[in-house]
Write a protein that holds these residues in place. Structure first.
Motif, PDB file in Angstrom:
ATOM      1  N   ASP A   1     -71.261  56.675  34.100  1.00  0.00           N
ATOM      2  CA  ASP A   1     -71.870  57.379  32.969  1.00  0.00           C
ATOM      3  C   ASP A   1     -70.834  56.622  31.682  1.00  0.00           C
ATOM      4  O   ASP A   1     -69.682  56.610  31.709  1.00  0.00           O
ATOM      5  N   GLY A   2     -71.610  56.412  30.797  1.00  0.00           N
ATOM      6  CA  GLY A   2     -71.184  55.628  29.615  1.00  0.00           C
ATOM      7  C   GLY A   2     -70.097  56.756  28.792  1.00  0.00           C
ATOM      8  O   GLY A   2     -69.336  56.224  28.163  1.00  0.00           O
ATOM      9  N   SER A   3     -70.385  57.837  29.097  1.00  0.00           N
ATOM     10  CA  SER A   3     -69.655  58.967  28.191  1.00  0.00           C
ATOM     11  C   SER A   3     -68.435  59.599  29.058  1.00  0.00           C
ATOM     12  O   SER A   3     -67.458  59.492  28.513  1.00  0.00           O
ATOM     13  N   THR A   4     -68.620  59.984  30.268  1.00  0.00           N
ATOM     14  CA  THR A   4     -67.689  60.586  31.152  1.00  0.00           C
ATOM     15  C   THR A   4     -67.062  59.569  32.023  1.00  0.00           C
ATOM     16  O   THR A   4     -65.947  59.963  32.550  1.00  0.00           O
ATOM     17  N   GLY A   5     -67.558  58.255  32.302  1.00  0.00           N
ATOM     18  CA  GLY A   5     -66.902  57.539  33.296  1.00  0.00           C
ATOM     19  C   GLY A   5     -67.342  57.689  34.588  1.00  0.00           C
ATOM     20  O   GLY A   5     -66.705  57.051  35.423  1.00  0.00           O
ATOM     21  N   ASP A   6     -68.059  58.757  34.895  1.00  0.00           N
ATOM     22  CA  ASP A   6     -68.061  59.240  36.073  1.00  0.00           C
ATOM     23  C   ASP A   6     -69.078  58.276  37.064  1.00  0.00           C
ATOM     24  O   ASP A   6     -70.241  57.903  36.354  1.00  0.00           O
ATOM     25  N   PRO A   7     -69.007  57.843  38.175  1.00  0.00           N
ATOM     26  CA  PRO A   7     -69.835  57.005  38.926  1.00  0.00           C
ATOM     27  C   PRO A   7     -71.373  57.612  39.115  1.00  0.00           C
ATOM     28  O   PRO A   7     -71.430  58.882  39.275  1.00  0.00           O
ATOM     29  N   VAL A   8     -72.436  57.088  39.054  1.00  0.00           N
ATOM     30  CA  VAL A   8     -73.820  57.625  39.041  1.00  0.00           C
ATOM     31  C   VAL A   8     -74.305  56.906  40.359  1.00  0.00           C
ATOM     32  O   VAL A   8     -74.568  55.855  40.441  1.00  0.00           O
ATOM     33  N   PRO A   9     -74.795  57.844  41.392  1.00  0.00           N
ATOM     34  CA  PRO A   9     -75.509  57.315  42.396  1.00  0.00           C
ATOM     35  C   PRO A   9     -76.883  56.985  42.182  1.00  0.00           C
ATOM     36  O   PRO A   9     -77.238  57.200  41.125  1.00  0.00           O
ATOM     37  N   ALA A  10     -77.515  56.075  42.945  1.00  0.00           N
ATOM     38  CA  ALA A  10     -78.618  55.125  42.910  1.00  0.00           C
ATOM     39  C   ALA A  10     -79.801  56.153  42.730  1.00  0.00           C
ATOM     40  O   ALA A  10     -80.549  55.929  41.750  1.00  0.00           O
ATOM     41  N   GLU A  11     -79.966  57.445  43.396  1.00  0.00           N
ATOM     42  CA  GLU A  11     -80.838  58.331  43.283  1.00  0.00           C
ATOM     43  C   GLU A  11     -80.749  59.100  41.934  1.00  0.00           C
ATOM     44  O   GLU A  11     -81.836  59.854  41.494  1.00  0.00           O
ATOM     45  N   GLU A  12     -79.720  59.070  41.042  1.00  0.00           N
ATOM     46  CA  GLU A  12     -79.788  59.632  39.994  1.00  0.00           C
ATOM     47  C   GLU A  12     -80.066  58.646  38.537  1.00  0.00           C
ATOM     48  O   GLU A  12     -79.586  58.898  37.523  1.00  0.00           O
ATOM     49  N   GLN A  13     -80.219  57.542  38.905  1.00  0.00           N
ATOM     50  CA  GLN A  13     -80.331  56.408  38.022  1.00  0.00           C
ATOM     51  C   GLN A  13     -81.927  56.307  37.584  1.00  0.00           C
ATOM     52  O   GLN A  13     -82.895  56.105  38.669  1.00  0.00           O
ATOM     53  N   VAL A  14     -82.152  56.141  36.280  1.00  0.00           N
ATOM     54  CA  VAL A  14     -83.537  55.974  35.810  1.00  0.00           C
ATOM     55  C   VAL A  14     -83.709  55.258  34.657  1.00  0.00           C
ATOM     56  O   VAL A  14     -82.646  55.081  34.143  1.00  0.00           O
ATOM     57  N   LYS A  15     -84.877  54.610  34.456  1.00  0.00           N
ATOM     58  CA  LYS A  15     -84.892  53.600  33.259  1.00  0.00           C
ATOM     59  C   LYS A  15     -85.099  54.519  32.095  1.00  0.00           C
ATOM     60  O   LYS A  15     -85.617  55.463  32.184  1.00  0.00           O
ATOM     61  N   GLY A  16     -84.745  53.998  31.096  1.00  0.00           N
ATOM     62  CA  GLY A  16     -85.258  54.521  29.553  1.00  0.00           C
ATOM     63  C   GLY A  16     -85.255  53.564  28.498  1.00  0.00           C
ATOM     64  O   GLY A  16     -84.741  52.449  28.501  1.00  0.00           O
ATOM     65  N   TYR A  17     -85.855  54.268  27.549  1.00  0.00           N
ATOM     66  CA  TYR A  17     -86.102  53.299  26.261  1.00  0.00           C
ATOM     67  C   TYR A  17     -85.310  53.812  24.885  1.00  0.00           C
ATOM     68  O   TYR A  17     -85.583  55.155  24.870  1.00  0.00           O
ATOM     69  N   GLU A  18     -84.446  53.378  24.496  1.00  0.00           N
ATOM     70  CA  GLU A  18     -83.676  53.557  23.196  1.00  0.00           C
ATOM     71  C   GLU A  18     -84.538  53.796  22.069  1.00  0.00           C
ATOM     72  O   GLU A  18     -85.386  52.763  21.607  1.00  0.00           O
ATOM     73  N   ILE A  19     -84.734  55.041  21.538  1.00  0.00           N
ATOM     74  CA  ILE A  19     -85.491  55.318  20.364  1.00  0.00           C
ATOM     75  C   ILE A  19     -84.737  55.509  18.909  1.00  0.00           C
ATOM     76  O   ILE A  19     -85.194  55.516  17.813  1.00  0.00           O
ATOM     77  N   ALA A  20     -83.392  56.010  19.485  1.00  0.00           N
ATOM     78  CA  ALA A  20     -82.456  55.871  18.283  1.00  0.00           C
ATOM     79  C   ALA A  20     -80.908  55.657  19.023  1.00  0.00           C
ATOM     80  O   ALA A  20     -80.917  55.696  20.121  1.00  0.00           O
ATOM     81  N   GLN A  21     -80.101  55.735  17.995  1.00  0.00           N
ATOM     82  CA  GLN A  21     -78.863  55.328  18.659  1.00  0.00           C
ATOM     83  C   GLN A  21     -78.171  56.435  19.658  1.00  0.00           C
ATOM     84  O   GLN A  21     -78.187  57.670  19.333  1.00  0.00           O
ATOM     85  N   ASP A  22     -78.178  56.130  21.004  1.00  0.00           N
ATOM     86  CA  ASP A  22     -77.810  56.994  21.897  1.00  0.00           C
ATOM     87  C   ASP A  22     -78.791  57.980  22.321  1.00  0.00           C
ATOM     88  O   ASP A  22     -78.433  59.039  22.908  1.00  0.00           O
ATOM     89  N   GLU A  23     -79.816  57.819  21.898  1.00  0.00           N
ATOM     90  CA  GLU A  23     -81.179  58.775  22.137  1.00  0.00           C
ATOM     91  C   GLU A  23     -82.116  57.676  23.092  1.00  0.00           C
ATOM     92  O   GLU A  23     -82.774  56.812  22.360  1.00  0.00           O
ATOM     93  N   PHE A  24     -82.556  58.510  24.022  1.00  0.00           N
ATOM     94  CA  PHE A  24     -83.356  57.631  24.934  1.00  0.00           C
ATOM     95  C   PHE A  24     -84.703  58.448  25.665  1.00  0.00           C
ATOM     96  O   PHE A  24     -84.468  59.860  25.697  1.00  0.00           O
ATOM     97  N   VAL A  25     -85.760  57.821  25.706  1.00  0.00           N
ATOM     98  CA  VAL A  25     -86.904  58.688  26.710  1.00  0.00           C
ATOM     99  C   VAL A  25     -86.630  58.069  28.127  1.00  0.00           C
ATOM    100  O   VAL A  25     -86.759  56.796  28.318  1.00  0.00           O
TER     101      VAL A  25
END
Length: 294
Positions: free
Chosen positions: A51-75
């Protein structure tokens, strides 16, 4: 050994259809692969998404794609939503039109594939399409869903088969006008242009890919071999090119034309004063008496 097909489908020209297979014409599998290691332990490193903010590892099942619409704001886009947006793959390479072989700018070329008959029963139809295209001197523009994306391919006769080259989309190709906007429009003529043409003519040849070696790959292989054998590693420095001061002189040298030497100045008569001084310092020769005949 026959190449393994990376895609199988059907080539369709009007109502003529035949099974075909795509084989990657270019491969990087023979390149030397380097891995990231832990310098202290020598163990190979593995990537982990955190995680870019917490630094915690993210398992594969919790990973999704996203499109950045503003700084640090994603769909967020769920995997099933992305899969539903991908066009249906009907495995048909449908020819849209036939064009002149040289009518597509090379900047649109992406990746080449060998296109072959999909099975023995397709050889007649495949050969018919290939020879008809070769006889007319044309290439085919075809579209299909290739590796989850709709792609346009340029198909051309090549030896006993066909070459299918995926094409870049127009929005992917950057403007040549923007790239060359600062290049001045110069008209070169006279001796400089003649010398340049002479150099090009003298260096005409044919393209032979076997003559061009991958110097980086060869140097990397030698480095690895030296490390394994415990040999000292020689550091090679690239030769520095000399600064060209005069373009015309450089062209003449490249063309083997010797530069004309400046005409030497005619020697003038020595000053009279110096001549008199030299005469005073020299002893006068005595006249030899002539014998009288008789």
């Amino acid at each position: 050994m026959a190449l393994r097909a990376s895609w199988r489908g059907f080539l369709k020209v009007a109502e003529v259809t035949c099974p075909v297979a795509l084989h990657a014409a270019v491969s990087t599998s023979e390149r030397i692969a380097l891995h990231s290691l832990n310098r202290e332990t020598g163990h190979r490193l593995r990537r982990r998404y955190v995680d870019g903010s917490t630094g915690d590892p993210v398992p594969a099942e919790e990973q999704v794609k996203g499109y950045e619409i503003a700084q640090d704001e994603f769909v967020m886009l769920e995997p099933e939503e992305v899969a539903a947006a991908v066009p249906d793959a009907d495995k048909t390479l449908s020819v849209q039109s036939f064009i002149a072989c040289d009518s597509v700018d090379n900047v649109y070329f992406d990746r080449p594939y060998y296109l072959t008959p999909g099975d023995r029963h397709a050889e007649d139809a495949f050969g018919l399409i290939r020879e008809a295209m070769r006889g007319q001197g044309v290439a085919a523009l075809a579209r299909t869903v290739l590796f989850r994306r709709v792609r346009t391919l340029l198909i051309r006769p090549h030896d006993a088969g066909l070459i299918a080259t995926t094409l870049n989309f127009d929005y992917e190709v950057r403007s040549a006008a923007d790239a060359f906007s600062d290049v001045p429009d110069m008209r070169i003529k006279g001796e400089m242009l003649d010398l340049a043409k002479h150099i090009i003519t003298s260096k005409r040849g044919k393209f032979d890919p076997s003559e061009f070696d991958d110097r980086y790959e060869a140097a990397l292989a030698e480095l690895v071999k030296a490390k394994i054998e415990g040999r000292p590693i020689e550091t090679k420095r690239a030769a520095r090119s000399a600064n060209v001061v005069n373009l015309l002189d450089a062209l003449r040298e490249s063309a083997g034309v010797k530069r004309a030497k400046p005409a030497s100045k005619p020697r003038g008569k020595a000053p009279a004063a110096k001549t008199k001084t030299a005469a005073r310092g020299r002893p006068k020769a005595k006249a030899t008496p002539r014998r009288k005949a008789g």
